[in-house]
Design a protein around this motif. Structure first.
Motif, mmCIF file in Angstrom:
data_model
loop_
_atom_site.group_PDB
_atom_site.id
_atom_site.type_symbol
_atom_site.label_atom_id
_atom_site.label_comp_id
_atom_site.label_asym_id
_atom_site.label_seq_id
_atom_site.Cartn_x
_atom_site.Cartn_y
_atom_site.Cartn_z
ATOM 1 N N GLU A 1 43.234 34.073 50.047
ATOM 2 C CA GLU A 1 42.426 34.532 48.921
ATOM 3 C C GLU A 1 41.388 35.564 49.357
ATOM 4 O OE1 GLU A 1 40.761 31.472 46.526
ATOM 5 O OE2 GLU A 1 42.638 30.324 46.385
ATOM 6 N N GLN A 2 40.815 35.395 50.537
ATOM 7 C CA GLN A 2 39.850 36.372 51.030
ATOM 8 C C GLN A 2 40.526 37.734 51.219
ATOM 9 O OE1 GLN A 2 37.954 35.221 54.655
ATOM 10 N NE2 GLN A 2 36.578 36.987 54.712
ATOM 11 N N THR A 3 41.759 37.724 51.717
ATOM 12 C CA THR A 3 42.507 38.974 51.886
ATOM 13 C C THR A 3 42.839 39.588 50.534
ATOM 14 O OG1 THR A 3 43.483 38.061 53.903
ATOM 15 C CG2 THR A 3 44.534 39.988 52.973
ATOM 16 N N ILE A 4 43.186 38.749 49.559
ATOM 17 C CA ILE A 4 43.487 39.249 48.216
ATOM 18 C C ILE A 4 42.264 39.945 47.628
ATOM 19 C CG2 ILE A 4 43.932 38.511 45.852
ATOM 20 C CD1 ILE A 4 45.881 36.462 46.954
ATOM 21 N N ARG A 5 41.081 39.337 47.784
ATOM 22 C CA ARG A 5 39.873 39.966 47.251
ATOM 23 C C ARG A 5 39.617 41.325 47.901
ATOM 24 N NH1 ARG A 5 37.996 34.493 47.255
ATOM 25 N NH2 ARG A 5 37.102 34.760 49.337
ATOM 26 N N ARG A 6 39.883 41.416 49.190
ATOM 27 C CA ARG A 6 39.674 42.690 49.885
ATOM 28 C C ARG A 6 40.615 43.774 49.371
ATOM 29 N NH1 ARG A 6 40.245 40.900 54.553
ATOM 30 N NH2 ARG A 6 42.317 41.636 55.125
ATOM 31 N N HIS A 7 41.878 43.432 49.147
ATOM 32 C CA HIS A 7 42.846 44.434 48.682
ATOM 33 C C HIS A 7 42.642 44.763 47.206
ATOM 34 C CE1 HIS A 7 44.853 44.610 52.470
ATOM 35 N NE2 HIS A 7 45.255 43.334 52.429
ATOM 36 N N LEU A 8 42.140 43.822 46.430
ATOM 37 C CA LEU A 8 41.779 44.144 45.048
ATOM 38 C C LEU A 8 40.678 45.201 45.021
ATOM 39 C CD1 LEU A 8 41.819 40.601 43.385
ATOM 40 C CD2 LEU A 8 43.363 42.493 42.876
ATOM 41 N N ALA A 9 39.716 45.076 45.935
ATOM 42 C CA ALA A 9 38.657 46.083 46.018
ATOM 43 C C ALA A 9 39.225 47.445 46.387
ATOM 44 C CB ALA A 9 37.606 45.636 47.032
ATOM 45 N N VAL A 10 40.249 47.473 47.246
ATOM 46 C CA VAL A 10 40.890 48.745 47.618
ATOM 47 C C VAL A 10 41.566 49.385 46.410
ATOM 48 C CG1 VAL A 10 42.740 49.770 48.999
ATOM 49 C CG2 VAL A 10 41.196 48.114 50.039
ATOM 50 N N LEU A 11 42.259 48.581 45.594
ATOM 51 C CA LEU A 11 42.923 49.098 44.404
ATOM 52 C C LEU A 11 41.918 49.640 43.389
ATOM 53 C CD1 LEU A 11 45.623 46.307 43.952
ATOM 54 C CD2 LEU A 11 46.036 48.656 44.685
ATOM 55 N N ILE A 12 40.795 48.949 43.242
ATOM 56 C CA ILE A 12 39.766 49.422 42.318
ATOM 57 C C ILE A 12 39.137 50.713 42.832
ATOM 58 C CG2 ILE A 12 37.515 48.847 41.323
ATOM 59 C CD1 ILE A 12 38.456 45.904 41.346
ATOM 60 N N GLU A 13 38.887 50.773 44.149
ATOM 61 C CA GLU A 13 38.304 51.975 44.740
ATOM 62 C C GLU A 13 39.238 53.170 44.600
ATOM 63 O OE1 GLU A 13 35.387 54.207 46.626
ATOM 64 O OE2 GLU A 13 35.302 52.142 45.885
ATOM 65 N N ALA A 14 40.549 52.946 44.662
ATOM 66 C CA ALA A 14 41.526 54.025 44.515
ATOM 67 C C ALA A 14 41.737 54.432 43.072
ATOM 68 C CB ALA A 14 42.867 53.604 45.132
ATOM 69 N N GLY A 15 41.119 53.740 42.129
ATOM 70 C CA GLY A 15 41.248 54.094 40.722
ATOM 71 C C GLY A 15 42.539 53.639 40.090
ATOM 72 N N LEU A 16 43.118 52.558 40.600
ATOM 73 C CA LEU A 16 44.362 52.042 40.039
ATOM 74 C C LEU A 16 44.126 50.802 39.171
ATOM 75 C CD1 LEU A 16 46.638 52.370 43.200
ATOM 76 C CD2 LEU A 16 46.470 53.936 41.263
ATOM 77 N N LEU A 17 42.993 50.188 39.295
ATOM 78 C CA LEU A 17 42.635 49.016 38.485
ATOM 79 C C LEU A 17 41.202 49.177 37.977
ATOM 80 C CD1 LEU A 17 43.928 45.942 40.565
ATOM 81 C CD2 LEU A 17 45.004 46.959 38.540
ATOM 82 N N ILE A 18 40.889 48.469 36.889
ATOM 83 C CA ILE A 18 39.528 48.350 36.387
ATOM 84 C C ILE A 18 39.186 46.873 36.320
ATOM 85 C CG2 ILE A 18 37.992 48.676 34.420
ATOM 86 C CD1 ILE A 18 39.505 51.185 33.723
ATOM 87 N N ARG A 19 38.057 46.510 36.900
ATOM 88 C CA ARG A 19 37.614 45.129 36.852
ATOM 89 C C ARG A 19 36.861 44.897 35.531
ATOM 90 N NH1 ARG A 19 36.702 41.561 41.020
ATOM 91 N NH2 ARG A 19 36.777 43.254 42.545
ATOM 92 N N LYS A 20 37.378 44.024 34.702
ATOM 93 C CA LYS A 20 36.718 43.667 33.445
ATOM 94 C C LYS A 20 36.263 42.214 33.559
ATOM 95 C CE LYS A 20 37.249 43.616 28.446
ATOM 96 N NZ LYS A 20 38.159 43.723 27.289
ATOM 97 N N ASP A 21 35.025 42.074 34.001
ATOM 98 C CA ASP A 21 34.507 40.733 34.294
ATOM 99 C C ASP A 21 33.915 40.080 33.050
ATOM 100 O OD1 ASP A 21 35.250 40.822 36.913
ATOM 101 O OD2 ASP A 21 33.302 41.504 37.660
ATOM 102 N N SER A 22 34.053 38.782 33.009
ATOM 103 C CA SER A 22 33.447 37.961 31.948
ATOM 104 C C SER A 22 31.970 37.734 32.277
ATOM 105 C CB SER A 22 34.185 36.633 31.839
ATOM 106 O OG SER A 22 34.008 35.890 33.035
ATOM 107 N N PRO A 23 31.208 37.156 31.367
ATOM 108 C CA PRO A 23 29.787 36.873 31.669
ATOM 109 C C PRO A 23 29.575 36.013 32.900
ATOM 110 C CG PRO A 23 30.186 36.693 29.320
ATOM 111 C CD PRO A 23 31.523 36.884 29.956
ATOM 112 N N ASN A 24 30.472 35.076 33.181
ATOM 113 C CA ASN A 24 30.321 34.219 34.357
ATOM 114 C C ASN A 24 31.240 34.626 35.515
ATOM 115 O OD1 ASN A 24 32.781 33.487 33.373
ATOM 116 N ND2 ASN A 24 32.269 31.305 33.090
ATOM 117 N N GLY A 25 31.952 35.734 35.366
ATOM 118 C CA GLY A 25 32.816 36.224 36.430
ATOM 119 C C GLY A 25 34.182 35.579 36.477
ATOM 120 N N LYS A 26 34.464 34.629 35.585
ATOM 121 C CA LYS A 26 35.775 33.988 35.574
ATOM 122 C C LYS A 26 36.786 34.866 34.830
ATOM 123 C CE LYS A 26 34.217 30.276 37.589
ATOM 124 N NZ LYS A 26 34.636 29.908 38.956
#
Length: 430
Positions: free
Chosen positions: A97-122
């Protein structure tokens, strides 16, 4: 449905202008635009070097796409997926899971994903009375849909560059083969020219290339090699034209040899019964010619007489001493004083090596009679160079002598193979 407002990340994660740019571009998607998600993913895999993402990050994106319920990305179906990290780990082949979080950040930084967080982050979704999703919190795939044309264009560029690089490699391989074969043919036929310098130039061009060359480096080396090939071809064509204009030089050469069967090369030693001793030549013109074993030669009128033996003995062409020493550097240790400066030194070293390899005096005498002293010494040097691959040096030498008498053996390919092998060994050591 996905709201059109700008969203900021939950917790300590900061907002960047790049994230804002991706969200603004996602709102400009045409309402009826659709793209096959798996075709777009394959194009993204091709364009990965230009997009700036790793293969592990693409594996996480593949897992995210698998949670999208449709094959076609479209705004009407919603573009937000909301799996948990535990679910992503299962579909990402057990990635931590820690590795998944790191690669999700890479995808967001590359402009391929947008993080749409809820009020509590879930990550979750609100559904209406009809069961349809009204609003979801997770990761939006809208940037993939918005950049689909760009991703496909980048993939096409990468594929075109790869094909171009492959074509350059093919042309370079063909050009190298052409030059190598032409040099071997020139040496085998005794064509005039500084072929060793040309061969060294070719090796220099190849050694200059890095292990993984770029297209520009391959193109520059290919241009030089094509010029070198043209030079080799021009030299050989000029020599062919000269030979054609002079009539039939091969026939004239045979006629000169056959007209004087008593002539022998001063570099071909005649052997007595003792190893390494040379017979004293008889300079009296009234005596009958004798072969290299001291026996009287048959009359010149016989078909199988001295003329045929002399023709067989000179059927092999001698090669430059420098080429022999380049192909067989081990023979230098057995020359007078640890060096070889001329053919007589090479033949002296060959006598020493012959005894060391276990070749009988009679086998070496037959080789000198069938090949000529220079070529016999050259063959001994080659056998020494390939000592670990030949079990019976004497039997191998007798076999080569018989093949020479039948016109089935040539020294040129053997020398060139050893030159290439020694060059490859030097590259591996360096």
């Amino acid at each position: 449905m996905e709201s059109g407002t700008v969203t900021t990340p939950f917790g300590r994660r900061s907002m960047t202008l790049g994230m804002l740019s991706s969200q603004v571009a996602s709102r400009e998607i045409e309402p009826d635009k659709t793209v096959d998600k798996w075709k777009l993913y394959r194009a993204l895999c091709e364009a990965r070097p230009l997009v700036g993402v790793t293969d592990r990050a693409l594996a996480v994106l593949n897992a995210l796409l698998s949670f999208y319920p449709k094959n076609a990305l479209a705004q009407e179906h919603g573009l937000v997926v909301f799996p948990s990290n535990a679910q992503l780990s299962l579909r990402a082949h057990g990635m931590a899971e820690q590795t998944i979080r790191r690669h999700l950040a890479v995808l967001i930084e590359a402009g391929l994903l947008i993080r749409k967080d809820s009020p509590n982050g879930k990550r979750y979704a609100h559904k209406g009375k009809s069961g349809e999703i009204d609003e979801a919190f997770g990761f939006s795939l809208a940037p993939l849909l918005a950049r689909s044309e760009e991703i496909e264009r980048l993939a096409a560029e990468v594929v075109a560059e790869r094909v171009h690089l492959q074509r350059l490699r093919e042309r370079l391989t063909l050009c190298r083969r052409d030059i190598t074969k032409l040099i071997e043919a020139a040496l085998e036929e005794g064509a005039a020219g500084d072929w060793m310098t040309i061969s060294a130039h070719l090796r220099g061009l190849l050694e200059r290339l890095p292990r993984v060359p770029a297209a520009g480096q391959l193109a520059a080396t290919l241009d030089e090699m094509e010029m070198l090939r043209e030079e080799v071809v021009n030299q050989l064509e000029i020599q062919l034209k000269t030979q054609n204009q002079s009539g039939n030089p091969a026939q004239d050469e045979r006629h000169i040899q056959n007209s004087n069967p008593e002539s022998t090369s001063e570099l071909e030693p005649a052997f007595e019964t003792k190893q390494g001793e040379r017979a004293v030549g008889n300079n009296d013109p009234n005596t009958e010619p004798s072969d290299e074993r001291g026996q009287k030669a048959p009359p010149s009128g016989g078909v199988s007489g001295g003329v045929a033996d002399l023709s067989a003995r000179h059927s092999l062409k001698s090669f430059p001493l420098g080429l022999v020493l380049q192909a067989c550097p081990q023979i230098l240790d057995y020359g007078p004083g640890g060096t070889i400066g001329n053919w007589r030194d090479l033949m002296s070293a060959a006598i020493v090596v012959r005894s060391m390899l276990g070749v009988s005096p009679s086998a070496y005498e037959e080789a000198c009679a069938g090949m000529g002293a220079e070529n016999a010494a050259t063959v001994i040097a080659c056998i020494l160079e390939r000592g670990g691959q030949i079990h019976s040096a004497g039997g191998y030498l007798r076999d080569l002598t018989r093949r020479t008498e039948r016109g089935e053996f040539a020294i040129g390919p053997m020398l060139m193979a050893l030159v290439r092998a020694n060059a490859g060994a030097r590259r591996n050591v360096s």
